[in-house]
Design a protein around this motif. Structure first.
Motif, PDB file in Angstrom:
ATOM      1  N   ASP A 477       9.017  95.586  19.437  1.00 22.73           N
ATOM      2  CA  ASP A 477      10.034  96.256  20.247  1.00 22.73           C
ATOM      3  C   ASP A 477      10.303  95.482  21.536  1.00 22.73           C
ATOM      4  O   ASP A 477      11.454  95.377  21.984  1.00 22.73           O
ATOM      5  CB  ASP A 477       9.583  97.684  20.573  1.00 22.73           C
ATOM      6  N   TYR A 478       9.232  94.943  22.133  1.00 20.99           N
ATOM      7  CA  TYR A 478       9.385  94.156  23.356  1.00 20.99           C
ATOM      8  C   TYR A 478      10.270  92.927  23.083  1.00 20.99           C
ATOM      9  O   TYR A 478      11.194  92.615  23.853  1.00 20.99           O
ATOM     10  CB  TYR A 478       8.022  93.708  23.885  1.00 20.99           C
ATOM     11  N   MET A 479       9.987  92.225  21.993  1.00 20.36           N
ATOM     12  CA  MET A 479      10.767  91.022  21.667  1.00 20.36           C
ATOM     13  C   MET A 479      12.232  91.377  21.434  1.00 20.36           C
ATOM     14  O   MET A 479      13.136  90.635  21.830  1.00 20.36           O
ATOM     15  CB  MET A 479      10.176  90.317  20.453  1.00 20.36           C
ATOM     16  N   ALA A 480      12.469  92.510  20.792  1.00 23.85           N
ATOM     17  CA  ALA A 480      13.852  92.924  20.551  1.00 23.85           C
ATOM     18  C   ALA A 480      14.571  93.189  21.869  1.00 23.85           C
ATOM     19  O   ALA A 480      15.757  92.875  22.019  1.00 23.85           O
ATOM     20  CB  ALA A 480      13.877  94.160  19.665  1.00 23.85           C
ATOM     21  N   HIS A 548      14.827  83.707  14.825  1.00 23.64           N
ATOM     22  CA  HIS A 548      15.556  83.595  16.097  1.00 23.64           C
ATOM     23  C   HIS A 548      16.511  82.423  16.030  1.00 23.64           C
ATOM     24  O   HIS A 548      16.543  81.653  15.060  1.00 23.64           O
ATOM     25  CB  HIS A 548      14.554  83.399  17.249  1.00 23.64           C
ATOM     26  N   ASP A 549      17.275  82.260  17.091  1.00 22.03           N
ATOM     27  CA  ASP A 549      18.212  81.152  17.202  1.00 22.03           C
ATOM     28  C   ASP A 549      17.961  80.359  18.481  1.00 22.03           C
ATOM     29  O   ASP A 549      18.847  79.678  18.982  1.00 22.03           O
ATOM     30  CB  ASP A 549      19.655  81.678  17.190  1.00 22.03           C
ATOM     31  N   VAL A 550      16.733  80.471  18.998  1.00 24.85           N
ATOM     32  CA  VAL A 550      16.373  79.749  20.222  1.00 24.85           C
ATOM     33  C   VAL A 550      15.967  78.333  19.839  1.00 24.85           C
ATOM     34  O   VAL A 550      14.940  78.132  19.185  1.00 24.85           O
ATOM     35  CB  VAL A 550      15.229  80.455  20.967  1.00 24.85           C
ATOM     36  N   THR A 551      16.741  77.352  20.227  1.00 26.31           N
ATOM     37  CA  THR A 551      16.432  75.960  19.905  1.00 26.31           C
ATOM     38  C   THR A 551      16.032  75.158  21.133  1.00 26.31           C
ATOM     39  O   THR A 551      15.540  74.042  21.010  1.00 26.31           O
ATOM     40  CB  THR A 551      17.637  75.286  19.245  1.00 26.31           C
ATOM     41  N   SER A 552      16.239  75.707  22.306  1.00 22.42           N
ATOM     42  CA  SER A 552      15.865  75.030  23.540  1.00 22.42           C
ATOM     43  C   SER A 552      14.371  75.209  23.790  1.00 22.42           C
ATOM     44  O   SER A 552      13.862  76.336  23.776  1.00 22.42           O
ATOM     45  CB  SER A 552      16.664  75.605  24.716  1.00 22.42           C
ATOM     46  N   SER A 553      13.665  74.106  24.030  1.00 20.18           N
ATOM     47  CA  SER A 553      12.229  74.207  24.305  1.00 20.18           C
ATOM     48  C   SER A 553      11.979  74.966  25.600  1.00 20.18           C
ATOM     49  O   SER A 553      10.985  75.690  25.730  1.00 20.18           O
ATOM     50  CB  SER A 553      11.607  72.808  24.387  1.00 20.18           C
ATOM     51  N   ASN A 557       9.794  78.288  25.443  1.00 21.17           N
ATOM     52  CA  ASN A 557       8.584  78.395  26.254  1.00 21.17           C
ATOM     53  C   ASN A 557       8.619  79.650  27.116  1.00 21.17           C
ATOM     54  O   ASN A 557       7.586  80.312  27.313  1.00 21.17           O
ATOM     55  CB  ASN A 557       8.426  77.158  27.137  1.00 21.17           C
ATOM     56  N   ALA A 558       9.792  79.970  27.641  1.00 23.03           N
ATOM     57  CA  ALA A 558       9.918  81.190  28.448  1.00 23.03           C
ATOM     58  C   ALA A 558       9.669  82.422  27.588  1.00 23.03           C
ATOM     59  O   ALA A 558       8.994  83.374  28.022  1.00 23.03           O
ATOM     60  CB  ALA A 558      11.300  81.252  29.087  1.00 23.03           C
ATOM     61  N   LEU A 559      10.199  82.432  26.363  1.00 25.47           N
ATOM     62  CA  LEU A 559       9.981  83.556  25.452  1.00 25.47           C
ATOM     63  C   LEU A 559       8.500  83.708  25.127  1.00 25.47           C
ATOM     64  O   LEU A 559       7.947  84.819  25.178  1.00 25.47           O
ATOM     65  CB  LEU A 559      10.791  83.350  24.168  1.00 25.47           C
ATOM     66  N   LEU A 560       7.843  82.599  24.794  1.00 29.78           N
ATOM     67  CA  LEU A 560       6.422  82.652  24.436  1.00 29.78           C
ATOM     68  C   LEU A 560       5.565  83.069  25.623  1.00 29.78           C
ATOM     69  O   LEU A 560       4.565  83.777  25.460  1.00 29.78           O
ATOM     70  CB  LEU A 560       5.964  81.284  23.913  1.00 29.78           C
ATOM     71  N   GLY A 562       6.510  85.091  28.011  1.00 32.33           N
ATOM     72  CA  GLY A 562       6.678  86.543  28.122  1.00 32.33           C
ATOM     73  C   GLY A 562       5.867  87.284  27.078  1.00 32.33           C
ATOM     74  O   GLY A 562       5.277  88.346  27.361  1.00 32.33           O
ATOM     75  N   ILE A 563       5.819  86.751  25.861  1.00 30.27           N
ATOM     76  CA  ILE A 563       5.010  87.374  24.798  1.00 30.27           C
ATOM     77  C   ILE A 563       3.538  87.381  25.194  1.00 30.27           C
ATOM     78  O   ILE A 563       2.830  88.383  25.009  1.00 30.27           O
ATOM     79  CB  ILE A 563       5.228  86.629  23.472  1.00 30.27           C
ATOM     80  N   ASP A 564       3.069  86.262  25.738  1.00 32.16           N
ATOM     81  CA  ASP A 564       1.661  86.187  26.152  1.00 32.16           C
ATOM     82  C   ASP A 564       1.347  87.229  27.220  1.00 32.16           C
ATOM     83  O   ASP A 564       0.277  87.867  27.195  1.00 32.16           O
ATOM     84  CB  ASP A 564       1.348  84.780  26.685  1.00 32.16           C
ATOM     85  N   ARG A 565       2.253  87.417  28.159  1.00 33.32           N
ATOM     86  CA  ARG A 565       2.013  88.412  29.213  1.00 33.32           C
ATOM     87  C   ARG A 565       1.981  89.818  28.622  1.00 33.32           C
ATOM     88  O   ARG A 565       1.135  90.651  29.006  1.00 33.32           O
ATOM     89  CB  ARG A 565       3.102  88.305  30.291  1.00 33.32           C
ATOM     90  N   HIS A 566       2.894  90.099  27.697  1.00 38.69           N
ATOM     91  CA  HIS A 566       2.922  91.425  27.073  1.00 38.69           C
ATOM     92  C   HIS A 566       1.643  91.657  26.273  1.00 38.69           C
ATOM     93  O   HIS A 566       1.050  92.749  26.346  1.00 38.69           O
ATOM     94  CB  HIS A 566       4.145  91.551  26.162  1.00 38.69           C
ATOM     95  N   VAL A 567       1.222  90.657  25.513  1.00 38.60           N
ATOM     96  CA  VAL A 567       0.001  90.787  24.703  1.00 38.60           C
ATOM     97  C   VAL A 567      -1.198  91.082  25.591  1.00 38.60           C
ATOM     98  O   VAL A 567      -2.031  91.937  25.279  1.00 38.60           O
ATOM     99  CB  VAL A 567      -0.224  89.503  23.883  1.00 38.60           C
ATOM    100  N   ALA A 568      -1.288  90.375  26.717  1.00 39.03           N
ATOM    101  CA  ALA A 568      -2.436  90.557  27.615  1.00 39.03           C
ATOM    102  C   ALA A 568      -2.491  91.971  28.179  1.00 39.03           C
ATOM    103  O   ALA A 568      -3.579  92.489  28.466  1.00 39.03           O
ATOM    104  CB  ALA A 568      -2.366  89.537  28.748  1.00 39.03           C
ATOM    105  N   SER A 569      -1.336  92.607  28.310  1.00 43.18           N
ATOM    106  CA  SER A 569      -1.315  93.936  28.919  1.00 43.18           C
ATOM    107  C   SER A 569      -1.404  95.078  27.916  1.00 43.18           C
ATOM    108  O   SER A 569      -1.690  96.213  28.310  1.00 43.18           O
ATOM    109  CB  SER A 569      -0.027  94.101  29.743  1.00 43.18           C
ATOM    110  N   VAL A 570      -1.208  94.810  26.616  1.00 43.80           N
ATOM    111  CA  VAL A 570      -1.110  95.881  25.623  1.00 43.80           C
ATOM    112  C   VAL A 570      -2.217  95.827  24.576  1.00 43.80           C
ATOM    113  O   VAL A 570      -2.795  96.864  24.209  1.00 43.80           O
ATOM    114  CB  VAL A 570       0.276  95.844  24.936  1.00 43.80           C
TER     115      VAL A 570
END
Length: 923
Positions: A477-480, A548-553, A557-560, A562-570
């Protein structure tokens, strides 16, 4: 090395046969070159994440997918579903396909009177009844597993997704086969198009081949035009072309033999050889034509050109090769291969140039233009322009340095906007078919880019823990909510759908059940193929498939992050979540490559600086040689920041390529300046003559290099276009710096080259017996000769005349001098004769003095000349040698003073004795 080169001139038939034989052998290997479009060449070989990725593929299958986008006004019609089924069945039968997902292959999840039905969404036969099709529509669009992973919510698009695991040559064959299947499945009102990793890699390979067929001929054409305008002779135009083409043949042949394929990086090597390789030919041909123009015959001109060019050509080739070979110490396969291929190519080019150019010049008749007095390059505007430039540099040195400082500071401002960003989709032009297909897939359904989020609980059945499952659902849900992903699928999606269906389709129950037992029961109802992609065999790990359609590194990197921060908190502390996938590894490697290229620039500079310091036997000279080449590169990165051009795998090469090329002119300039300074003993005169001699090849080479790089702007790849634009700009900036800053730096420096020292003829007995050289090694004596100078005298030629002022000290190296004066009657009175190792002017060198006698050569004589300015240079450059020299001068002075004192005492005693002999006897 000179002996080898002169041997080739003396035995041209043997040398030509050797070159032709090697060329024919390697040419036979060229057709066997392979094109590699695999992602492995872009990955870090020893990256621990690579082992994790391989383990994830073993547990959850490949993440390489091909998506066939199916578009229609309504995909839930019999013709559209029939096309989907035909494609799905055909793809499932292809070698290398591990899994096919489509509306006709998936199982439906539907509650039925308190039970769960997991029958296929579409049966073996495509229904034609409207009610049946409406039921399929309703079931598919209400299933979170399918939307938008397999079908668009507006029912206007669906996908056939094939996961593949093929070898090195799989992609092109598979892509072509899919295109055949699409052609067979075409139905009126249904549009089909292919997208995915195999298609992207195949397109990538075709673009590489297209560049080889267009850029190389275009580079050759541009090179020929520039060379013709430069030399206006057929030899000046064709000889560099011949050596360049032969260098490419040698390079590609060796690449085949050692197993280096053509990939996105090594494909640039042939064009690079054409752009770089001709520079040495230009310097050699220019030197040859200048010698011929001044009256030398062909063979003498070639031999002299080789003797004078040997050192700078060797040094420039070594520095360029070392600049590229540093790339082999990286951990990225493609970069290592590029480092080897470019180093091999440049080494081959050096050998071919040094042997081939003299042979071709021997074969070629001397152009009539060079034989006609006044019709040669002397009529060019460049020599007088260089004379004017030398005067301008001397007059305006302070404004020049101020302008240089201001431009450098301004370029550094652009660095603040420079960012690292490798976007492989942006490698293709915006209007290219692959970019349009990618955009269409992202707009209508979900992107074809995939990565995994592996959730490792560390315990068997850990995935069945509702807390872990809720954390997985929350992560999806966070990624969406970020808006950066198109779809994600996990076991949590299946469980939420099942729980809802077991509760009469009530949306409030589309959650993870609280009971672990209920979770376990739900999972038992699913077939193995449904879960295989999302849960491992013992339920200790889960997998979230993210499309996804993210092709820019940069954005990825920004997406990943954010995922790491969410994982650490949940997530629970004992659960580890890691992103992996081919795109993740390539992304990491791309940024690593860009940063590594940027940082390796410093190591390349260090290597080149050390080589030049050894060549000129001075750290200062080594550092000065880099300034005219570093500043243009700083400017190029500033331009990148100001124009928004990112630092990526293409543009990061600018620094390494540019410094390896541009420094060549600096070496030629410095060596020529040193030779002119030894000849004229006047720094301004040496600077003028150096500019007149080197200005023409520097301008021609720089313009040709810039034009060659600008040709890359016609590449199919955007980063290659950017590389060409930036490198061309750097070449032009380096030309200006070479013609303005290098002379300015050299004007205040006296150079001594290693080559000069090795070639100074200084007899050991002279070094051993000369009072002035006492305690000096032969090596130190040679340096002394070079920083001072040797002067040859013919019999009867004066070294000094009485009454002249001067501050030079002289030591007789060979021959004989006579010191004399004229008496009142004008007759010569010889004071003494001086042979080898004798010293004259030891007082004058410590302060301007008036010569007290005439000194003339009695035979062919050679003297070492050391002025007070030379003493300062020796003290500044070689302080330990200077200390010995000053000690020896003091020793010579003390001996001379002792001799004069003894002579005076003897004279006074003789005078007293004479006076006593004439006194009358004392009575």
């Amino acid at each position: 090395m000179n002996r080898l080169l002169l041997w080739a001139v003396d035995r041209p038939a043997i040398a030509a046969a050797l070159l032709a034989g090697v060329t024919l052998v390697l040419a036979s290997q060229v057709p066997r070159i392979e094109v590699d479009t695999s992602a492995e060449s872009f990955m870090v070989e020893k990256d621990p994440a690579r082992a994790f990725y391989e383990d994830a593929k073993r547990r959850f299958g490949s993440d390489n997918l091909t998506v066939v986008l199916v578009q229609a006004d309504d995909v839930f019609t019999a013709p559209a579903l029939a096309a989907v089924k035909r494609l799905s069945d055909a793809l499932d039968r292809l070698d290398g396909v591990t899994r096919v997902e489509s509306l006709t292959t998936v199982n439906n999840i539907r509650g039925d009177a308190g039970t769960l039905n997991t029958d296929p969404l579409v049966g073996r036969e495509i229904p034609t009844e409207r009610a049946a099709l409406e039921r399929i529509r309703a079931d598919a669009l209400s299933n979170r597993v399918f939307v938008p992973h397999l079908v668009a919510s507006n029912a206007r698009a669906t996908a056939v997704v094939a996961y593949t695991a093929g070898g090195a040559h799989f992609n092109r064959a598979f892509t072509n086969k899919v295109e055949e299947l699409i052609a067979q499945a075409r139905t009126p009102g249904v549009r089909l198009l292919q997208m995915g990793e195999p298609f992207a890699k195949t397109t990538y390979g075709r673009y590489i081949e297209r560049d080889q067929l267009t850029l190389i001929p275009l580079s050759i054409a541009v090179l020929l035009v520039v060379l013709f305008l430069a030399f206006r002779t057929l030899e000046g135009m064709l000889i560099p072309l011949v050596t360049g083409v032969v260098s490419i043949i040698w390079t590609v042949g060796v690449m085949v033999l050692i197993g280096i394929p053509l990939n996105a990086m090594t494909a640039a090597v042939p064009s690079l050889l054409i752009a770089i390789g001709f520079t040495e030919d230009v310097h050699m041909i220019a030197a040859y034509e200048e010698l011929v123009e001044h009256g030398a015959d062909k063979r003498t001109a070639i031999r002299t050109m080789l003797r004078e060019s040997g050192l700078p050509l060797l040094v420039t080739s070594v520095t360029t090769v070392l600049g590229f070979i540093t790339l082999v110490f990286t951990d990225i396969t493609g970069l290592v291969q590029f480092g080897w291929a470019s180093s091999i190519g440049l080494t081959a080019n050096f050998i071919i140039t040094m042997l081939g150019v003299p042979l071709l010049l021997l074969l070629w008749p001397v152009p009539r233009r060079l034989r006609r007095p006044g019709a040669g390059p002397s009529q060019s505007v460049i020599p007088p322009l260089m004379t004017w430039l030398a005067g301008f540099i001397i007059r305006q040195r302070r404004p020049i340095w101020l302008a240089t400082a201001l431009i450098t500071v301004a370029s550094l401002a652009g660095w603040y906007s420079l960012r690292i960003d490798t976007d492989f989709m942006s490698y293709f032009p915006e209007k290219s078919e692959i970019r349009q297909r990618s955009t269409e897939l992202h707009r209508t359904l979900a992107g074809a880019n995939v990565f995994y989020l592996v959730v490792d609980t560390g315990m068997e059945d850990g995935v069945k823990d509702p807390r872990v499952l809720r954390a997985i659902a929350g992560l999806q849900d966070y990624m969406a909510r970020t808006g950066r992903i198109d779809a994600s699928v996990s076991v949590a999606d299946y469980l939420r759908k099942m729980h809802r269906e077991m509760n009469a389709g009530d949306k409030t129950f589309e959650v993870i059940p609280d009971s672990p037992d209920l979770v376990a029961q739900y999972l038992l109802l699913l077939e193995g193929k449904d879960l295989a992609k999302y849960v491992d065999f013992n339920s200790s790990s889960a997998n979230i498939v993210v499309r996804h359609d993210v092709t820019s590194s940069y954005e990825l990197n920004a997406l990943l992050a954010g995922i790491d921060r969410h994982v650490a908190s949940v997530f629970p502390k004992n659960v580890r979540v890691r992103a992996t996938g081919e795109s993740i590894l390539v992304n990491n490697a791309a940024d690593y490559m860009a940063v590594n290229e940027f940082t390796s620039f410093s190591s390349t500079l260090l290597i080149i600086g050390i080589i030049h310091a050894l060549l000129f036997m001075s750290l200062r000279a080594g550092g000065l040689s880099l300034i005219p080449n570093v500043l243009p590169i700083f400017g190029s990165f500033g331009i990148m920041g100001l124009l928004g051009i990112p630092l990526n795998t293409g543009t990061a090469f600018v620094a390494t390529v540019a410094i390896g090329i541009a420094v060549d002119d600096t070496v030629h300039h410095m060596v020529t300046y040193n030779r002119q300074l030894n000849l004229h003993h006047d720094q301004t005169k040496a600077m003028v003559e150096t500019l007149r001699s080197e200005g023409r090849p520097i301008i021609y080479v720089s313009l040709a290099l810039a034009a060659g790089f600008f040709v890359l702007m016609f590449s199919s790849f955007v980063p290659t276009r950017q590389l060409g634009f930036l490198s061309g700009i750097v070449m032009l900036l380096a030309m200006v710096a070479e013609l303005v800053l290098t002379p300015l730096l050299m004007h205040s420096t006296r150079l001594v080259t290693l080559w000069n020292v090795l070639n100074v003829k200084m007899r050991r007995e002279v070094v051993r017996e000369a009072p002035l050289l006492r305690g000096l090694s032969t090596w130190e004596a040679r340096k002394l000769v070079l920083l001072g100078g040797l002067r040859a005298l013919r019999p009867g030629e004066y070294l000094v005349r009485k009454g002249e002022t001067g501050n030079e000290l002289y030591m007789v190296v060979s021959g004989r001098l006579r010191v004399f004066d004229l008496d009142a009657d004008g007759r010569e009175v010889t004071f003494r004769e001086l042979g080898s190792t004798a010293v004259i002017g030891e007082v004058a060198v410590l302060g301007d003095g008036v010569r007290s006698a005439h000194v003339v050569a009695e035979a062919d004589t050679e003297v070492l000349v050391i002025s007070d300015a030379a003493l300062e240079r020796i003290q500044r450059r070689f302080p330990f040698t200077a200390a010995k020299l000053y000690r020896n001068i003091a020793s010579v002075l003390s001996e001379r003073l002792r001799d004069q004192t003894t002579a005076r005492v003897v004279a006074q005693a003789a005078q007293r004795k004479a006076e006593e002999s004439v006194l009358p006897p004392v009575s």
